[in-house]
Design an enzyme around this catalytic site. Structure first.
Site, PDB file in Angstrom:
ATOM      1  CB  CYS A  93      -0.947  -0.008   1.192  1.00  0.00           C
ATOM      2  SG  CYS A  93      -2.010  -1.470   1.224  1.00  0.00           S
ATOM      3  CB  THR A 138      -1.100  -8.188   8.374  1.00  0.00           C
ATOM      4  OG1 THR A 138      -1.506  -8.806   9.608  1.00  0.00           O
ATOM      5  CG2 THR A 138      -0.712  -9.258   7.372  1.00  0.00           C
ATOM      6  CG  HIS A 173      -2.826   4.200   5.280  1.00  0.00           C
ATOM      7  ND1 HIS A 173      -2.615   4.141   3.914  1.00  0.00           N
ATOM      8  CD2 HIS A 173      -2.958   2.911   5.689  1.00  0.00           C
ATOM      9  CE1 HIS A 173      -2.608   2.883   3.516  1.00  0.00           C
ATOM     10  NE2 HIS A 173      -2.817   2.114   4.567  1.00  0.00           N
ATOM     11  CB  THR A 212      -8.546  -2.158   9.504  1.00  0.00           C
ATOM     12  OG1 THR A 212      -7.283  -1.489   9.508  1.00  0.00           O
ATOM     13  CG2 THR A 212      -8.910  -2.569   8.080  1.00  0.00           C
ATOM     14  CB  ALA A 236      -4.747  -3.123  13.108  1.00  0.00           C
ATOM     15  CD  GLU A 279      -3.124   7.436   9.453  1.00  0.00           C
ATOM     16  OE1 GLU A 279      -2.670   8.262   8.652  1.00  0.00           O
ATOM     17  OE2 GLU A 279      -3.979   6.577   9.127  1.00  0.00           O
ATOM     18  CE  LYS A 283      -6.246   4.180   1.880  1.00  0.00           C
ATOM     19  NZ  LYS A 283      -5.450   5.364   2.232  1.00  0.00           N
ATOM     20  CG  HIS A 342      -6.665   0.589   0.837  1.00  0.00           C
ATOM     21  ND1 HIS A 342      -5.691   1.215   0.068  1.00  0.00           N
ATOM     22  CD2 HIS A 342      -5.990   0.014   1.875  1.00  0.00           C
ATOM     23  CE1 HIS A 342      -4.515   1.038   0.622  1.00  0.00           C
ATOM     24  NE2 HIS A 342      -4.659   0.310   1.713  1.00  0.00           N
ATOM     25  CG  PHE A 361       0.219  -6.020   4.731  1.00  0.00           C
ATOM     26  CD1 PHE A 361      -0.643  -5.340   5.566  1.00  0.00           C
ATOM     27  CD2 PHE A 361      -0.312  -6.964   3.859  1.00  0.00           C
ATOM     28  CE1 PHE A 361      -2.005  -5.575   5.557  1.00  0.00           C
ATOM     29  CE2 PHE A 361      -1.676  -7.214   3.833  1.00  0.00           C
ATOM     30  CZ  PHE A 361      -2.521  -6.528   4.679  1.00  0.00           C
TER      31      PHE A 361
END
Length: 371
Positions: free
Chosen positions: A139, A233, A266, A270, A272, A277, A296, A301, A358
């Protein structure tokens, strides 16, 4: 003698589920348009929300036409003195899948049209570039492509660099993210307590970077990298890698931390990613809190293309002096963040765009109004 040229974005264009060009993209982002829709064709007996480009032909063929348009609208006669840098996560995987599922046989697959440099291969069939480089770092692919473009221009190695970020929808990527249990069945809502995942999407953006300033140039002021390698990940929960990337970008741009007016996060939707962030932003920006939004929820994404598409969005923000809102953000996850809750007309001199991948591969770009 040390060469340190400034680097200017003098042309940009994009195609995504949010619009057929950069103006439509920016309008969709500002007006919070519905651009992500449910789909049942990728995963058996499962509904996922994805971002599809409305198109009658292959996305790579549309890209060819947009490169022709670039030559018509800029001072470039051809690409003979231009370095091509492509950032992509899946390369030509969609073409490989199409042929394989069509024939249930691998023998008709063209091996040159499968790998990450398949996009460059396709473009070189039409145009003559001085040279080409392809990045595939998940990404962060096209964000890293932009970072490399800044490096070679600032050092005087090239005067013209064409950066392309592109990824198409494929069964491999959609099913892969489904296996990680991070796909949402509705348009994603980054930073909201009730979010339930991300939306895989497709699209491309092209940006022409040069060492000469033009009337509406946007400067690529700084690039920051980091690699926290916390997990295969998942990012570090405290956002250590993200924070380091932003710090490095600010240092590279020779700016003060309080110079940043806006962060294009970003923000995948999600848990995580969002939690990490936001922690990074909160711990880095203490005195002056820049506006923060993720786009997004509108673009989805686009994986390897995300850095380039969001670079285009930052260019539009700086040219129009308008900050877009967070679509779908009702109950913010973390307090202390200056979330952009509605479209606002305000002074923006410098904007950060974050891309995280990732393996803890992190890239932050800083864009600014030229002086």
């Amino acid at each position: 003698m040390t060469i340190n040229n400034k680097v200017y974005i003098n042309y940009f264009d994009s195609v995504s589920c949010a619009g057929n060009d950069s103006l439509e993209l920016f309008q969709s982002v500002c007006e919070q348009k519905d651009t992500i829709f449910t789909d049942t064709s990728y995963i058996k007996e499962k509904v996922v929300a994805i971002g599809k480009v409305s198109k009658d032909e292959n996305l790579q063929n549309i890209l060819l036409k947009r490169c022709e348009k670039l030559l018509e609208e800029t001072k470039l006669v051809d690409f003979s003195k231009t370095l091509l840098i492509v950032g992509s996560s899946v390369g030509g995987m969609d073409e490989t899948e199409r042929l394989f599922f069509q024939n249930a046989n691998y023998k008709k697959i063209n091996y040159k049209k499968h790998p990450v440099d398949a996009i460059a291969y396709h473009l070189k069939e039409k145009f003559s570039f001085y040279d080409d480089v392809s990045f595939s770092t998940a990404c962060t692919s096209s964000a890293n492509a932009l970072g490399y473009a800044k490096e070679v221009i600032s050092k005087g190695i090239y005067e013209n660099v064409l950066v392309i970020g592109i990824d198409t929808l494929s069964y491999t990527t959609v099913c892969g993210f489904s296996a990680l249990s991070v796909l949402s069945s509705k348009p994603c809502t980054p930073f909201d307590k009730n979010r339930d995942g991300m939306n895989v999407s497709e699209g491309f953006a092209i940006l022409l970077l040069q060492n000469k300033k033009e009337e509406n140039s946007i400067e690529l002021c700084g690039v920051g990298y980091s690699s926290d390698a916390h997990h295969m990940t998942q990012p570090h929960p405290e956002g250590l890698g993200a924070k380091s990337a932003m710090q490095n970008a600010i240092y590279d741009a020779k700016l003060n931390i309080n110079d940043i007016s806006y962060i294009n996060a970003h923000g995948t939707g999600t848990y995580a990613n969002d939690f990490s962030e936001l922690n990074a932003i909160n711990s880095l920006f203490i005195d002056k809190k820049p506006k923060v939004s993720s786009t997004k929820s509108i673009t989805g994404h686009t994986l390897g293309a995300a850095g380039a598409i969001e670079a285009v969005i930052c260019c539009m923000i700086l040219q129009n002096q308008i900050i877009p809102p967070n679509k779908g953000l009702v109950e913010p996850e973390i307090d202390g963040i200056n979330y952009s809750m509605e479209i606002s007309k305000e002074r923006v001199n410098y904007a950060i765009s974050n891309s995280f991948a990732f393996g803890g591969n992190n890239t932050s770009l800083i864009f600014g109004i030229t002086k």
